[in-house]
Design an enzyme around this catalytic site. Structure first.
Site, PDB file in Angstrom:
ATOM      1  N   LYS A 111       0.837  -1.211   0.000  1.00 27.04           N
ATOM      2  CA  LYS A 111       0.000   0.000   0.000  1.00 27.04           C
ATOM      3  C   LYS A 111       0.866   1.252   0.000  1.00 27.04           C
ATOM      4  O   LYS A 111       0.571   2.232  -0.679  1.00 27.04           O
ATOM      5  CB  LYS A 111      -0.917   0.027   1.224  1.00 27.04           C
ATOM      6  CG  LYS A 111      -2.114  -0.858   1.070  1.00 27.04           C
ATOM      7  CD  LYS A 111      -3.235  -0.150   0.321  1.00 27.04           C
ATOM      8  CE  LYS A 111      -4.336  -1.110   0.134  1.00 27.04           C
ATOM      9  NZ  LYS A 111      -5.425  -1.016  -0.549  1.00 27.04           N
ATOM     10  N   LYS A 194      -3.408 -11.550  -8.220  1.00 23.80           N
ATOM     11  CA  LYS A 194      -4.726 -11.995  -7.779  1.00 23.80           C
ATOM     12  C   LYS A 194      -5.821 -11.093  -8.328  1.00 23.80           C
ATOM     13  O   LYS A 194      -5.563  -9.950  -8.711  1.00 23.80           O
ATOM     14  CB  LYS A 194      -4.787 -12.041  -6.257  1.00 23.80           C
ATOM     15  CG  LYS A 194      -4.640 -10.690  -5.605  1.00 23.80           C
ATOM     16  CD  LYS A 194      -5.122 -10.710  -4.168  1.00 23.80           C
ATOM     17  CE  LYS A 194      -5.220  -9.300  -3.647  1.00 23.80           C
ATOM     18  NZ  LYS A 194      -5.965  -9.112  -2.448  1.00 23.80           N
ATOM     19  N   LYS A 197      -9.917  -5.450  -6.962  1.00 24.17           N
ATOM     20  CA  LYS A 197     -10.503  -4.261  -7.562  1.00 24.17           C
ATOM     21  C   LYS A 197      -9.459  -3.211  -7.918  1.00 24.17           C
ATOM     22  O   LYS A 197      -9.582  -2.517  -8.908  1.00 24.17           O
ATOM     23  CB  LYS A 197     -11.468  -3.647  -6.550  1.00 24.17           C
ATOM     24  CG  LYS A 197     -12.844  -3.499  -7.090  1.00 24.17           C
ATOM     25  CD  LYS A 197     -13.697  -2.689  -6.163  1.00 24.17           C
ATOM     26  CE  LYS A 197     -13.295  -1.236  -6.115  1.00 24.17           C
ATOM     27  NZ  LYS A 197     -13.515  -0.512  -7.352  1.00 24.17           N
TER      28      LYS A 197
HETATM   29  P1  TYM Z   1     -10.819  -7.544   1.368  1.00 29.60           P
HETATM   30  O1  TYM Z   1     -11.956  -6.601   1.470  1.00 29.60           O
HETATM   31  O2  TYM Z   1      -9.640  -7.168   0.560  1.00 29.60           O
HETATM   32  O3  TYM Z   1     -11.338  -8.919   0.807  1.00 29.60           O
HETATM   33  C1  TYM Z   1     -12.460  -9.562   1.395  1.00 29.60           C
HETATM   34  C2  TYM Z   1     -12.264 -11.059   1.397  1.00 29.60           C
HETATM   35  O4  TYM Z   1     -12.095 -11.542   0.072  1.00 29.60           O
HETATM   36  C3  TYM Z   1     -10.900 -12.279  -0.031  1.00 29.60           C
HETATM   37  N1  TYM Z   1     -10.302 -12.063  -1.344  1.00 29.60           N
HETATM   38  C4  TYM Z   1      -9.813 -13.047  -2.094  1.00 29.60           C
HETATM   39  N2  TYM Z   1      -9.734 -14.366  -1.890  1.00 29.60           N
HETATM   40  C5  TYM Z   1      -9.200 -15.103  -2.877  1.00 29.60           C
HETATM   41  N3  TYM Z   1      -8.745 -14.601  -4.051  1.00 29.60           N
HETATM   42  C6  TYM Z   1      -8.793 -13.280  -4.296  1.00 29.60           C
HETATM   43  N4  TYM Z   1      -8.363 -12.795  -5.435  1.00 29.60           N
HETATM   44  C7  TYM Z   1      -9.348 -12.434  -3.290  1.00 29.60           C
HETATM   45  N5  TYM Z   1      -9.566 -11.111  -3.200  1.00 29.60           N
HETATM   46  C8  TYM Z   1     -10.140 -10.895  -2.001  1.00 29.60           C
HETATM   47  C9  TYM Z   1      -9.998 -11.756   1.077  1.00 29.60           C
HETATM   48  O5  TYM Z   1      -9.034 -12.701   1.436  1.00 29.60           O
HETATM   49  C10 TYM Z   1     -10.998 -11.488   2.169  1.00 29.60           C
HETATM   50  O6  TYM Z   1     -11.271 -12.672   2.865  1.00 29.60           O
HETATM   51  N6  TYM Z   1      -8.525  -7.067   5.730  1.00 29.60           N
HETATM   52  C11 TYM Z   1      -9.699  -7.621   5.087  1.00 29.60           C
HETATM   53  C12 TYM Z   1     -11.010  -7.179   5.687  1.00 29.60           C
HETATM   54  C13 TYM Z   1     -11.111  -7.405   7.142  1.00 29.60           C
HETATM   55  C14 TYM Z   1     -11.265  -8.657   7.801  1.00 29.60           C
HETATM   56  C15 TYM Z   1     -11.332  -8.356   9.175  1.00 29.60           C
HETATM   57  C16 TYM Z   1     -11.356  -9.961   7.360  1.00 29.60           C
HETATM   58  C17 TYM Z   1     -11.096  -6.429   8.086  1.00 29.60           C
HETATM   59  N7  TYM Z   1     -11.228  -7.019   9.319  1.00 29.60           N
HETATM   60  C18 TYM Z   1     -11.487  -9.370  10.143  1.00 29.60           C
HETATM   61  C19 TYM Z   1     -11.495 -10.970   8.316  1.00 29.60           C
HETATM   62  C20 TYM Z   1     -11.566 -10.669   9.668  1.00 29.60           C
HETATM   63  C21 TYM Z   1      -9.669  -7.191   3.637  1.00 29.60           C
HETATM   64  O7  TYM Z   1      -9.139  -6.179   3.292  1.00 29.60           O
HETATM   65  O8  TYM Z   1     -10.360  -7.995   2.805  1.00 29.60           O
END
Ligand code: TYM
Length: 331
Positions: A111, A194, A197
């Site tokens: 980031k 991966k 967005k």
């Molecule tokens: P975020 O919003 O980036 O993504 C949400 C969830 O989708 C999964 N994900 C993927 N899994 C497989 N392949 C991909 N290409 C892919 N893109 C996204 C992510 O692994 C995630 O599970 N930090 C987290 C949000 C968060 C969170 C938490 C999650 C905040 N607090 C507590 C679990 C528990 C995030 O940015 O996910």
């Protein structure tokens, strides 16, 4: 019963990576566990959305959560910022989170590279906020994709550190969970990395995307000149197309194209056409549900209110007890 917590940052429409990496497991887990699923809107402030975008994106994730099959009667579905207790626990955890370890987190480094003019403290302390989200409900299991593995490791570190410091076993050490399988990484369409967005237009297929646009994106996906000899290893962009095929198509289809590849008869155009049709078949009912749920404002507001109430019960109890352990006591 074991407790599950997971969340998604509201940064726009959800894509296949979110679905297969996380939501698919949410839907299954709500049947067997005490589940808390939330919209991580505090987290999304690290990239400075406008108030309109923030609100619109929170609504979109709420709609899509519901449309994919999360049942607010079975799981507690809520918005992170409806729980001020999370912010308090985040503050408490930050007192024992160290610069060095936070600076070493891969997502922070990424980031910081991507937004060099906005390397804010929220980005650095992203893992302690995420740990607060999880341990506030004393979760044991966290269904996430592979990209979140390191954050989960940090969560365990913070939970363990608190327990050691106060000589207690207050917080369980949660682990990432995918029903016994390895955590998943869904690749994007641009040939590497991966699906995400922020990886650029054309890289992600959204759950709410219309068929025409899905076909166009998939037909444009990166490929190579084809295998040079039978059973040649696949280059990354080709491996990625096969990975996508594996999640949306039947085993028969996957076997067919594997065979075509291994015998050097593969036509990538055919593979992409099939992939596009199978993706469309998968997303069409979701897209219809998304439109339906989005139109029902009253239902959305009821769900958000109910979720906030249920989640606050659990979080208020944890924070109250944590405060006592730390030594905040009333006179
Ligand atoms: P975020 O919003 O980036 O993504 C949400 C969830 O989708 C999964 N994900 C993927 N899994 C497989 N392949 C991909 N290409 C892919 N893109 C996204 C992510 O692994 C995630 O599970 N930090 C987290 C949000 C968060 C969170 C938490 C999650 C905040 N607090 C507590 C679990 C528990 C995030 O940015 O996910």
């Amino acid at each position: 019963m074991e407790t599950v917590v997971s969340g998604i940052r509201p940064t726009g429409n959800l894509h296949l990576g979110n679905y297969f990496g996380a939501i698919k497991n949410f839907i299954r887990m709500q049947e067997e566990y005490n589940c808390f699923f939330f919209i991580a809107d505090y987290h999304s402030l690290t990239t400075h959305p406008t108030p309109q975008d923030l609100h619109g994106n929170v609504k979109q994730v709420l709609v899509e959560y519901l449309a994919t099959g999360i049942d607010p009667e079975k799981a507690t579905l809520y918005i992170q910022s409806d729980l001020p207790e999370t912010a308090e626990l985040y503050l408490l955890l930050n007192m024992n989170a160290y610069m060095g370890e936070l600076e070493r987190v891969t997502t922070f480094k990424e980031k910081a590279r991507k937004q060099p003019n906005n390397v804010n403290a929220g980005l650095l302390t992203y893992p302690s906020l995420m740990a607060a989200d999880i341990i506030i409900h004393k979760a044991n299991k966290v269904p996430v994709g592979k990209d979140q593995e390191q954050h989960l490791e940090m969560t365990r570190t913070f939970a363990r550190r608190f327990n050691r410091m106060y000589n207690t076993e207050f917080f369980p050490e949660p682990s990432a969970f995918n029903f016994g399988d390895n955590l998943i990484k869904i690749p994007g369409l641009d040939g590497s990395g991966k699906m995400g967005k922020s990886e650029g237009e054309g890289n992600a297929v959204f759950l709410a995307e219309d068929p025409k646009s899905i076909r166009k994106k998939i037909m444009r996906a990166v490929t190579d000149a084809g295998p040079a000899e039978p059973n040649a290893p696949k280059a990354e962009p080709i491996e990625n197309l096969f990975s996508l095929l594996k999640v949306v198509s039947t085993q028969e289809t996957v076997d067919y194209f594997e065979e075509q590849y291994n015998t050097c008869n593969i036509r990538y155009g055919d593979l992409k056409k099939q992939l596009a049709e199978d993706v469309i078949q998968f997303t069409t009912p979701l897209r219809e549900r998304i439109l339906e749920v989005a139109a029902n404002e009253q239902y959305l507001s009821k769900v958000a209110k109910m979720g906030a109430e249920k989640a606050r019960e659990s979080s208020a109890k944890t924070v109250k007890e944590a405060r006592e352990i730390i030594g905040f006591r009333s006179f």
